[in-house]
Write an enzyme that holds these catalytic residues in place. Structure first.
Site, PDB file in Angstrom:
ATOM      1  N   ARG A  88      64.092   6.540  17.063  1.00 36.91           N
ATOM      2  CA  ARG A  88      65.079   5.649  16.468  1.00 36.91           C
ATOM      3  C   ARG A  88      66.164   5.332  17.488  1.00 36.91           C
ATOM      4  O   ARG A  88      66.669   4.212  17.574  1.00 36.91           O
ATOM      5  CB  ARG A  88      65.709   6.266  15.216  1.00 36.91           C
ATOM      6  CG  ARG A  88      66.673   5.307  14.497  1.00 36.91           C
ATOM      7  CD  ARG A  88      67.499   5.972  13.413  1.00 36.91           C
ATOM      8  NE  ARG A  88      68.440   6.929  13.960  1.00 36.91           N
ATOM      9  CZ  ARG A  88      68.373   8.240  13.808  1.00 36.91           C
ATOM     10  NH1 ARG A  88      67.380   8.793  13.106  1.00 36.91           N
ATOM     11  NH2 ARG A  88      69.274   9.039  14.351  1.00 36.91           N
ATOM     12  N   TYR A 127      70.752 -21.134   8.247  1.00 39.58           N
ATOM     13  CA  TYR A 127      69.485 -20.611   7.728  1.00 39.58           C
ATOM     14  C   TYR A 127      69.760 -19.886   6.416  1.00 39.58           C
ATOM     15  O   TYR A 127      70.731 -19.141   6.288  1.00 39.58           O
ATOM     16  CB  TYR A 127      68.868 -19.678   8.774  1.00 39.58           C
ATOM     17  CG  TYR A 127      67.825 -18.746   8.229  1.00 39.58           C
ATOM     18  CD1 TYR A 127      66.694 -19.241   7.570  1.00 39.58           C
ATOM     19  CD2 TYR A 127      67.947 -17.371   8.364  1.00 39.58           C
ATOM     20  CE1 TYR A 127      65.735 -18.387   7.057  1.00 39.58           C
ATOM     21  CE2 TYR A 127      66.991 -16.509   7.870  1.00 39.58           C
ATOM     22  CZ  TYR A 127      65.890 -17.023   7.209  1.00 39.58           C
ATOM     23  OH  TYR A 127      64.945 -16.168   6.699  1.00 39.58           O
ATOM     24  N   ASP A 186      73.129 -18.108  17.288  1.00 43.73           N
ATOM     25  CA  ASP A 186      71.730 -17.891  16.925  1.00 43.73           C
ATOM     26  C   ASP A 186      70.901 -18.864  17.760  1.00 43.73           C
ATOM     27  O   ASP A 186      70.939 -20.076  17.555  1.00 43.73           O
ATOM     28  CB  ASP A 186      71.534 -18.143  15.437  1.00 43.73           C
ATOM     29  CG  ASP A 186      70.128 -17.806  14.955  1.00 43.73           C
ATOM     30  OD1 ASP A 186      69.183 -17.877  15.784  1.00 43.73           O
ATOM     31  OD2 ASP A 186      69.957 -17.501  13.766  1.00 43.73           O
ATOM     32  N   LYS A 205      59.935 -15.584  15.859  1.00 48.67           N
ATOM     33  CA  LYS A 205      59.677 -17.003  16.085  1.00 48.67           C
ATOM     34  C   LYS A 205      59.161 -17.253  17.499  1.00 48.67           C
ATOM     35  O   LYS A 205      58.118 -16.734  17.872  1.00 48.67           O
ATOM     36  CB  LYS A 205      60.943 -17.797  15.770  1.00 48.67           C
ATOM     37  CG  LYS A 205      61.621 -17.408  14.436  1.00 48.67           C
ATOM     38  CD  LYS A 205      60.701 -17.484  13.232  1.00 48.67           C
ATOM     39  CE  LYS A 205      61.435 -17.424  11.895  1.00 48.67           C
ATOM     40  NZ  LYS A 205      62.171 -16.207  11.611  1.00 48.67           N
TER      41      LYS A 205
END
Length: 386
Positions: free
Chosen positions: A55, A108, A181, A206
Site C-alpha cells: 500500500r 465531468y 484535469d 483513458k
C-alpha cells in the site's frame, strides 16, 4: 533513466524509458509485475529500496509514477485505483472543512458528484464557473477560503478550453492551487505544469492506459511540500493502484504518442464529415477555427485531441437513435481506448448533473474517436445519422 535526464529527452523516449532501468539481475527491459503485499526486511527497519508494504509502495507502481511524472515534466507522480480516488486524495490533502473550491460549470459528472455529494457533506463548498472565462473564474473565488481552482481543458463533454497560464495567475493571486484535469488531452498533447498549474489529474483509464482494460488514476506535481502531503495521504487513505493495473497503464504510456497522433488524425476527418452533414446542427471541436477556445488550444496543445461532440438537428430523439444505430462506434461510457465509442452524455456519463446548472444539452452526442480506419468510422456515422 534519471528524472533529470528524462525531462531533457523527447516525449516518446521518456514514454518508453523513464521510471525504470532494465533489471540488474535479469536484464528485463519491461518492469516485472511485483505481485507481493510485503517485503523481507534486513533487520528491524532495514528496508530494501524503501519497500515494506505494497500500500505504501510497490516497485511496479513506482515505475509508473516515475514515468508519468517525466511525461508531465513534474517532480513526483502518484498512481491510484481510479481517477476519482486520485481526486478525493488530492482534495483531502489540500482542503479542510470550511474551505472552498471552484469547479468547471461543465465538469465531468463523476467530479461534480464527488464535490457535490461527498466533499460537500465533509464541509468543502464549491462554486461552478466556465473555465473559458478567466474573469468568471476570478469572480467565483472566495478570498481567504478558496483553496483549489479546478479545471478541465478540454472539458467533458462540451470541449471548452481554459487558458492554463492565465488561470494559474488567477489562482495564485488568491493563494489557491490550480488543478488541471488533463485526461482529454493526455500528457502528449498538453503539459499543464509547464504552463503554471500546480497539480495535474488523470484518469489513466483513458488515453494513458489506452486499451479499455484497466481502471486507474494519477496525480503529478512539482512542489516538494505538496508531494510530501500527497505521499502521506496516498498511504493513509489507501486507494492505490495495484501492481497489475500499474503495469497495464505503464504499457499503455509507451505507445501514447503514436496512438494520439492517430486519434487526432481520425478526429479531424470525422469533424470535417460532421460539419457538412445536414442532420448535425453543431460540431464541437477545439480544432475548428470558429471554436471559441481555438486560439488558446492552438497555443497550449500540440494538437486538438480525439474527442468530438456534436448536436443533432432532430433533438434528443435523434441523438439517442444515432447512439443506438452505430456499429463500429461502440455504445459505451469511458473514452481514450483504441476502439471508438459513442454515448449520450445526458443519459449516461453526465446523468448525475441532470437538473443542475451543469446539465448538458439533450441533443448532444459525444464521440471518443479510436484508431480504426477513418473511412469505416465515417461510413458508420453516416449510416447512424440516417
Amino acid at each position: 533513466m534519471s528524472q533529470k535526464h528524462a525531462n531533457k529527452s523527447g516525449f516518446e523516449t521518456r514514454a518508453i524509458h523513464a521510471g525504470y532501468e532494465p533489471d540488474p539481475m535479469t536484464g528485463a527491459v519491461i518492469p516485472p509485475i511485483y505481485a507481493t503485499s510485503t517485503y523481507k526486511q534486513d533487520g528491524v527497519g532495514g528496508l530494501r529500496g524503501g519497500y515494506e508494504y505494497s500500500r505504501s509502495a510497490n516497485p511496479t507502481r513506482t515505475a509508473l509514477e516515475g514515468n508519468i511524472a517525466a511525461l508531465e515534466e513534474g517532480e513526483r507522480g502518484f498512481a491510484f485505483a481510479s481517477g476519482l480516488a486520485a481526486e478525493d486524495t488530492l482534495v483531502r490533502s489540500t482542503c479542510r472543512p470550511g474551505d472552498h473550491a471552484v469547479i468547471p460549470d461543465d465538469a465531468y459528472g463523476g467530479t461534480f458528484r464527488l464535490f457535490d455529494k461527498v466533499e460537500k457533506v465533509w464541509g468543502l463548498e464549491h462554486s461552478p464557473a466556465p473555465v473559458s472565462d478567466v474573469d468568471a473564474v476570478r469572480a467565483a473565488i472566495r478570498p481567504g477560503t478558496t483553496r483549489l481552482v479546478w479545471i478541465e481543458t478540454p472539458t467533458n463533454p462540451l470541449l471548452n478550453i481554459g487558458d492554463i497560464e492565465a488561470l494559474a495567475g488567477v489562482a495564485h493571486d488568491a493563494g489557491a492551487l490550480l488543478v488541471v484535469d488533463n485526461t482529454f488531452a493526455s500528457p502528449y498533447l498538453q503539459q499543464p505544469l509547464a504552463l503554471g498549474a500546480d497539480v495535474v489529474v488523470h484518469s489513466t483509464t483513458k488515453y494513458c492506459g489506452g486499451h479499455s482494460d484497466v481502471v486507474g488514476g494519477a496525480l503529478v506535481v512539482r512542489d516538494h511540500d505538496l508531494a510530501e502531503q500527497l505521499t502521506f495521504h496516498q498511504n493513509a487513505m489507501g486507494a492505490v493502484a495495484g501492481p497489475f493495473d500499474s503495469w497495464l497503464v505503464l504499457r499503455g504510456l509507451k505507445t501514447l504518442g503514436v496512438r494520439m497522433d492517430r486519434h487526432c488524425d481520425n478526429a479531424e476527418r470525422i469533424v470535417a464529415f460532421l460539419s457538412d452533414h445536414p442532420k448535425v446542427s453543431e460540431v464541437i471541436y477545439p480544432g475548428l477555427p470558429d471554436h471559441p477556445g481555438h486560439d488558446v488550444a492552438a497555443r497550449q496543445m500540440k494538437r486538438f485531441g480525439g474527442m468530438v461532440s456534436f448536436r443533432c438537428a432532430g433533438g434528443e430523439e435523434q441523438a439517442l437513435a444515432v447512439c443506438e444505430r452505430s456499429e463500429v462506434f461502440t455504445l459505451g461510457e469511458s473514452l481514450g481506448g483504441v476502439e471508438s465509442l459513442i454515448e449520450h452524455p445526458g443519459r449516461m456519463t453526465h446523468a448525475s448533473v441532470a437538473g443542475t446548472d451543469l446539465e448538458v444539452p439533450a441533443d448532444l452526442v459525444r464521440l471518443s474517436v479510436g484508431i480504426e480506419t477513418a473511412d469505416d468510422l465515417i461510413a458508420d456515422l453516416d449510416r447512424a445519422l440516417g
